[in-house]
Each structure stands twice: as structure tokens, then as C-alpha cells.
Scaffold this motif. Structure first.
Motif, PDB file in Angstrom:
ATOM      1  N   GLN A 149       1.453   8.842  11.539  1.00 54.72           N
ATOM      2  CA  GLN A 149       2.070   9.044  10.225  1.00 54.72           C
ATOM      3  C   GLN A 149       2.056   7.754   9.418  1.00 54.72           C
ATOM      4  O   GLN A 149       1.797   7.770   8.209  1.00 54.72           O
ATOM      5  N   LYS A 153       0.042   7.301   5.894  1.00 52.80           N
ATOM      6  CA  LYS A 153       0.797   6.908   4.703  1.00 52.80           C
ATOM      7  C   LYS A 153       0.205   5.646   4.079  1.00 52.80           C
ATOM      8  O   LYS A 153       0.092   5.531   2.859  1.00 52.80           O
ATOM      9  N   PRO A 156      -4.245   6.940   2.867  1.00 47.57           N
ATOM     10  CA  PRO A 156      -4.387   8.398   2.801  1.00 47.57           C
ATOM     11  C   PRO A 156      -5.817   8.909   2.970  1.00 47.57           C
ATOM     12  O   PRO A 156      -6.017  10.054   3.395  1.00 47.57           O
TER      13      PRO A 156
END
Length: 365
Positions: A149, A153, A156
Motif C-alpha cells: 500500500q 501510494k 501510483p
């Protein structure tokens, strides 16, 4: 196909990245259809590796590790059939990309892609430079859901895959524990930083009722910048004579330490203002593989290594930790049950064979 494992952190170095890249090379080399090469720093210590793994080295100074590696990778003629797995995005991932390799996969571990208080890292190094390198890679292989994650983030456009770490279940094995001693044995093995939550564990143990506190035996293995601070904290505590600071522990002694304990505990904190974070926590898997259940915190990548109620427990603060200690000291059967669960969990999902199987799917071989 030729695969190059490109990592400056490699045996004889110790540590998580070194062990990870070493085992990636060794287990991929079991596939006779693959040509495996390791690109790393020169070392005065002989390396013992399977004969079908080629070791290529560059000098350890900054010029050598950057320019010699770039020159070597640039000289590869068959770049189409050469795949590079990089231990870190910098400098390995960047160098491989600049050398013109198109199949570059970068391992991410959380701390190295988090900004800290320095403006350079906060404003340029991570949000611009690291973002660019990850996006340019063929794939980014994260060691936990948290790290995946974080990688997505940050960048992208990067192709991010989650591949939790693994442990050698043939080295970290359970042993028959003695049930004669009326003690509760805790083990912690880590680099000694206060953000690792050692003070939280100490506070929880000191706050136990006296009759339970007297049963505690806590061994702490490892060295680090906060070793002296921890030593003073222990000496000033009511359980000073029940805590043993082991200092550096040789690799060959670690499996027995895990296996002989009742529980492993490491209560790392989350710090949003620094790069300090537990990206996964390989020590949790090593302990579980040894048949010893673990106690961790629900921060960073630890929940990928510890499943609450199945081989271990997750606690958020010192009060929850104290309550858990009280419960476990009084219920040895629960410890034994969770120790069995811990070992089974590792065998099912976290052996090196499983890790390499997932890796091959990610890189398409």
C-alpha cells in the motif's frame, strides 16, 4: 532465462535484506532452466554457494558500487532475456534501470520509501526520485500488505505485488520444552531501538501482580544505538534480576533461543513523523516456525507476519499487553496450542518454497 539478483546487502552481511536476497538466489537456482547470477560487493570473506550460482562483485566504495555495476549491467548483450531482482530501489534499482535493463523488479521493505524529518528526503528523495524509480520498474515486490500500500501510494503508476517474506523451516524448528520450571520465558531478538517497544514490554511486565511477576524470565538478544538506555531502564526496574541482556547473538544460536521460550514479544510503535517502521518483521516468522507463539502490534507490516489468535496475538498498548501476559502465565495449555498453530501456519504459507513459487508467478516464469 538469466536472472541477476542485484544487492549490495548480501552475505557475509547479516540482516533481513541479506537473508532475503541470499535465499532468492539459492531457491531460484534449484530451477535448472534458469541461469542465476548475484551482483554484489566484493568481500574478503569466502562465500559458500551452489556451483550453479555465478557471483560477480564490484568494489565497495561509492564509485565502484555505482559506476562499476552500471558498466557491467550495460555490457549485457541479451537484455531481452535478462531479468534483474534488486534488493533496494536505491542504488540497485536505479542503476539497473539506467543500464538499460527492461525487466527490473525492485524489492521494497517500507522504511526505505518513507520520508523522515529531513527536507531533502521529504521534498525530493522520496516523493520525486523514489517515485520515478518505482514507476520505471517492471514490477515492485513488497514484503507485506502495508508495504504494498505504501509503494502504490508513493508511485501510483508502479506495478506493485505483495509477496510476504519466508523463513527456513528446516533451521527454525520446535524443540521439546521442559515443563518442570514454574517460569514464564519470554524472548525478544531485535536491533535495540526504543521505537521497537522494548520499554512497553518492560512496563507491562513491571505492572503485573507480584505473584505473576516473579515467574517472568525475559531474554533480549541484539545490539543497537539504544542499548545503554535499555540497560539503565532494566537496572532501575523491579525485575532487573529476571531480565538477561544477551547482546549480539550469533545466527547459529538464534533458533534454540526461539524454540526454548514460551512466547516471543516485540511491540514496535508506529511513528508517522519518521521512516522508522516495521515493514514486516521476519523475527515473528522465525519464532513461529520454532513453535513459539508471538506477541506483536498492529502497526506497519506486522499484521502480515502475525495473525491474531492463530499462532500469536496483536496488542495495541501496554494495558492490552499486561492483560495478555496475565492470561498466558495462567494458561500454559493456550501457549502450547498456539505454538502448534504457529508452526502449522509457517509450513502452510511462509516457507521459502512458497515464497519462490509466488515470486515466479510475479516475474512470469
Amino acid at each position: 532465462m538469466k536472472i541477476i539478483v542485484f544487492s549490495y546487502d548480501f552475505p557475509p552481511n547479516t540482516g533481513g535484506i541479506s537473508r532475503l536476497t541470499e535465499n532468492i538466489a539459492k531457491f531460484l537456482a534449484k530451477d535448472t532452466n534458469l541461469s542465476i547470477e548475484v551482483l554484489t560487493l566484493d568481500s574478503n570473506v569466502p562465500r559458500k554457494f551452489p556451483t550453479n550460482i555465478k557471483i560477480t562483485t564490484v568494489s565497495s566504495d561509492i564509485k565502484g558500487r555505482i559506476f562499476e555495476a552500471y558498466k557491467y549491467l550495460s555490457s549485457i548483450e541479451d537484455k531481452k532475456n535478462t531479468l534483474v531482482i534488486c534488493g533496494l530501489w536505491w542504488p540497485e534499482g536505479f542503476v539497473a534501470e539506467m543500464a538499460g535493463l527492461k525487466k527490473v523488479y525492485i524489492l521494497t521493505h517500507a522504511a526505505e520509501i518513507r520520508p523522515d524529518k529531513t527536507l531533502f528526503r521529504k521534498l525530493f528523495w522520496i516523493p520525486i526520485f523514489a517515485k520515478y524509480v518505482l514507476a520505471k520498474a517492471k514490477g515492485v515486490i513488497a514484503n507485506s500488505t502495508f508495504t504494498a500500500q505504501l509503494s502504490s501510494k508513493l508511485s501510483p503508476k508502479a506495478s506493485v505485488y505483495c509477496n510476504p517474506l519466508a523463513v527456513d523451516h528446516n533451521i527454525f524448528v520446535p524443540i521439546l520444552k521442559s515443563d518442570k520450571e514454574d517460569t514464564f520465558n519470554i524472548i525478544t531478538i531485535t536491533r535495540i531501538h526504543l521505537w521497537k517497544g522494548l520499554d512497553t514490554i518492560l512496563e507491562a511486565l513491571c505492572s503485573l501482580p507480584v505473584e505473576l511477576r516473579s515467574k517472568i524470565r525475559w531474554k533480549i538478544g541484539g545490539k543497537g544505538p539504544d542499548s545503554e538506555i535499555l540497560k539503565r531502564m532494566v537496572e532501575d526496574s523491579p525485575i532487573a534480576d529476571q531480565v538477561e541482556l544477551l547482546g549480539f547473538v550469533p545466527d547459529e544460536e538464534i533458533p534454540k533461543l526461539y524454540a526454548s521460550a514460551d512466547v516471543f514479544a516485540l511491540c514496535t510503535r508506529a511513528d508517522e513523523k519518521s521512516s522508522n517502521i516495521e515493514g514486516f518483521g521476519l523475527v515473528f516468522l522465525e519464532s513461529q516456525s520454532s513453535g513459539t507463539p508471538v506477541i506483536g502490534t498492529p502497526f506497519g507490516g506486522i499484521p502480515s507476519a502475525v495473525e491474531n489468535g492463530n499462532g500469536g496475538w496483536l496488542v495495541s498498548d501496554v494495558n492490552q499487553l499486561r492483560s495478555l501476559f496475565q492470561k498466558l502465565i495462567c494458561k500454559p495449555d493456550e501457549i502450547q496450542k498456539q505454538g502448534v498453530n504457529a508452526r502449522n501456519r509457517v509450513i502452510k504459507d511462509y516457507t521459502w518454497d512458497k515464497y519462490i513459487e509466488r515470486t515466479k508467478k510475479i516475474i512470469g516464469i
